[in-house]
Write a protein that holds these residues in place. Sequence first.
Motif, PDB file in Angstrom:
ATOM      1  N   THR A  22       0.898  -1.052   0.127  1.00  0.00           N
ATOM      2  CA  THR A  22      -0.070   0.140   0.054  1.00  0.00           C
ATOM      3  C   THR A  22       1.032   1.284   0.089  1.00  0.00           C
ATOM      4  O   THR A  22       2.240   1.084   0.211  1.00  0.00           O
ATOM      5  CB  THR A  22      -1.060  -0.123   1.031  1.00  0.00           C
ATOM      6  N   SER A  82      -0.347  -9.567   1.550  1.00  0.00           N
ATOM      7  CA  SER A  82      -1.693  -9.612   1.001  1.00  0.00           C
ATOM      8  C   SER A  82      -1.696 -10.861   0.211  1.00  0.00           C
ATOM      9  O   SER A  82      -0.966 -11.599  -0.109  1.00  0.00           O
ATOM     10  CB  SER A  82      -1.465  -8.336  -0.004  1.00  0.00           C
ATOM     11  N   GLY A  94      -5.527  -7.111  -1.353  1.00  0.00           N
ATOM     12  CA  GLY A  94      -6.073  -6.822   0.100  1.00  0.00           C
ATOM     13  C   GLY A  94      -5.123  -7.545   0.927  1.00  0.00           C
ATOM     14  O   GLY A  94      -4.758  -8.520   0.577  1.00  0.00           O
ATOM     15  N   ILE A  98      -6.907  -1.698   6.951  1.00  0.00           N
ATOM     16  CA  ILE A  98      -7.097  -2.660   5.827  1.00  0.00           C
ATOM     17  C   ILE A  98      -7.429  -1.859   4.612  1.00  0.00           C
ATOM     18  O   ILE A  98      -7.873  -0.561   4.836  1.00  0.00           O
ATOM     19  CB  ILE A  98      -8.282  -3.598   6.213  1.00  0.00           C
ATOM     20  N   PRO A 138      -8.494  -1.714   0.784  1.00  0.00           N
ATOM     21  CA  PRO A 138      -9.044  -2.171  -0.592  1.00  0.00           C
ATOM     22  C   PRO A 138      -8.164  -1.166  -1.835  1.00  0.00           C
ATOM     23  O   PRO A 138      -8.623  -0.244  -2.040  1.00  0.00           O
ATOM     24  CB  PRO A 138     -10.577  -1.833  -0.725  1.00  0.00           C
ATOM     25  N   ASN A 139      -7.378  -2.060  -2.332  1.00  0.00           N
ATOM     26  CA  ASN A 139      -6.506  -1.376  -3.348  1.00  0.00           C
ATOM     27  C   ASN A 139      -7.131  -1.260  -4.722  1.00  0.00           C
ATOM     28  O   ASN A 139      -7.934  -1.908  -5.374  1.00  0.00           O
ATOM     29  CB  ASN A 139      -5.259  -2.177  -3.520  1.00  0.00           C
ATOM     30  N   ALA A 172     -11.389  -5.526  -0.527  1.00  0.00           N
ATOM     31  CA  ALA A 172     -10.609  -6.459  -0.023  1.00  0.00           C
ATOM     32  C   ALA A 172     -11.303  -7.936   0.069  1.00  0.00           C
ATOM     33  O   ALA A 172     -12.183  -7.741   0.644  1.00  0.00           O
ATOM     34  CB  ALA A 172      -9.713  -6.117   1.282  1.00  0.00           C
ATOM     35  N   GLU A 187     -10.527   1.338   7.993  1.00  0.00           N
ATOM     36  CA  GLU A 187     -10.520   1.098   6.529  1.00  0.00           C
ATOM     37  C   GLU A 187      -9.890   2.465   5.801  1.00  0.00           C
ATOM     38  O   GLU A 187     -10.530   3.346   5.910  1.00  0.00           O
ATOM     39  CB  GLU A 187     -12.109   1.157   5.916  1.00  0.00           C
TER      40      GLU A 187
END
Length: 684
Positions: free
Chosen positions: A376, A396, A402, A423, A425-426, A431, A450
Amino acid sequence: MRVALFASDDSAVPLLTPLAGQSVLAFGSASCSVFARRCLELGLDFVSLRDDATSAAVLEGFKPDVMLCLVDVLAPPATFSKGSAPCKLVVGANCDPMAEAPSREFEAIWRSLSKSRVLLSHVGCAGEASVEVPVAKDETALTLRAKHMEAAAVLLEAFLKHGSLPTQEVSPSAAAEGQAPTRIDLSWDEATVDRFIRASWLPPLDPAIVAEPLTDETYFIEDLQQFQEFKLQLAMKGEGSKDTKSAAYAADTHWYTNVGGSIVKMGDVNIHKPVRTADRKHKAVIPGAAMGARKKLRMNEPLIGPNAERYCSSALESSWLGVEGPYVKRLEAHLARICGCHAACAVQSGTAALYGAMKALGVTHPSHHVLVPSFTCAASADAVVHAGGVPIPIDSELVSFGLSLESVRAALDADQDIVGVVIVPNYGVPARDFHEILALCKSRGLWLCEDACESYGAWQTIPLGEKAPVGSLGTLSVVSVRSEKMIGVGEGGAILGNDSTLVARAKWWCSRAPSRGSGLWRVYLHDAVGQNFRMPEMLAAVGCASAEMLPVMISRKRAIHGWYMAEFARLPKLHALHLQKCDAGDDPVWWLNSVLLPEGMPSEEVGMQLMKDYPDIEIRPGFYPLHMMPIFQSTWSRPCPNTELLYQRLLCLPSSNLLTEPDVKRICSALVDALEKVTACKAD
């Protein structure tokens, strides 16, 4: 009273205030965009002076009682000169300006006068009124114009109140002496040069000009430091200078980017270097922009929306540019709705939002360990450090990229000082293991934050088949509204959540942690060392306009992803590559389109080859693994093999909302070419 007002640029806006309540028809040139908008906001009619015949016909039909021309330029427009009304007035400064002067403000500054004068006078008959305006030592034509317009508004208000002008003669101004110079003379001393620069400074008109004595090539000079730099460059000419060829793309200072004729990462340039007048069309070029070449196929670009200019104008008109203004509150409401949260606090960046969230969640000490993805942006870990804790990067999964449930569980079993999990969510994709990780955190009494900076607007399936917005289920969530995100304002972010007390605590930390309950006279008393991270009103105004366009942005992003999927299916040489995936039932926003290359195919070689051969196409790597950065390594560091694989083999492809289907086809064709070249080099 029916008033026809003629203006040549936006400096005439102050004259609209005394006209409130009158029947007004305003005329303006192409330089009157703000003036025109302000007329419409006040309920006044506006007509462009682009066509003399049309404007003359409209004027005749209006039948004004008074025609008023602001002579802020050297001559009234033809429509005013030919029009008729019972009363024709002109208002402006120095009604006998110097010949060749770029404006009526030039003379007072150039001649070092201590005062200027604004007149309101009848055309063709006696009667005028005037106001003297002091001229400061550091006055520019722009600041003096603002003073002149304020004085003109006072004169106009008096005329409208009394319905006439004094009939006595007002003593005339001193006659203009000589002709105004048109460019800087290199024989002048610096004080004279400075006066000329200030007398010429009236944006959007061109600034002062100076010419090289041998080539007669001309340059814009905006201040005395630029002139000094110009003279220094002249002195160095004999020592030889580098050949500066025109590049196909402007330098992009944000990214390490394309090579071979495109943009390259560079340091700060000399901010006092004069600009050639021949380059005026490139004067405000944005980083990485195409300059006469094929259009740039960018990673991402904002979708601002049609209301941005109106909202910004409203904010400027209100004079409230600070924090906690109405547009900040409106943007917070937009973001809370999008993320399915009850409360939001807008701040200056996504990193600032992460900091506020960490502090609100109690991260203050090195004994507070926080799990963050190794794959990330470093901001997720930076914020933990800024808050006082220790980030622990973990691995990940290779489907949605994720956090993996296995890596979270293993880290929790090995480290008893973990207080929470961030966490991410890319790239706009929920994710895969989010719900299992959320359940694990709840069972261990840990919070889950998040980092939805790239993925808000997406929806994820929750147990029992329902769906929830990304950002709605964690203890707290953060988003970014940086220019390239789903909502772009330039730079900004927000902390969101369904626990309004937690969000308020984050806001407190981002407001310099003021003392609570101490009263107004203790406003500068603080209970802790916080940060001043709140979002200002102008950025929020842009954000509101951008937030209104989020459904369009999402629609375009999903269409672009569909085009990539179609091309990857159509081109056999792309079949071995894998686009990022989502769980069935999830609704990603596909902020970026990323592709995993086959084993043994380094993404760096492919990406650099593609950008060398296709300088119009931006390519980016995956995130550099946080666990490999010395700044985030510790005795609690864990292996992250999947993250290392992603960095070695992942390419991020252009995903701007402005891409067309032919653009995507060109990108995919270029990717095929780059793969073939890298493969051939490896075979040799």
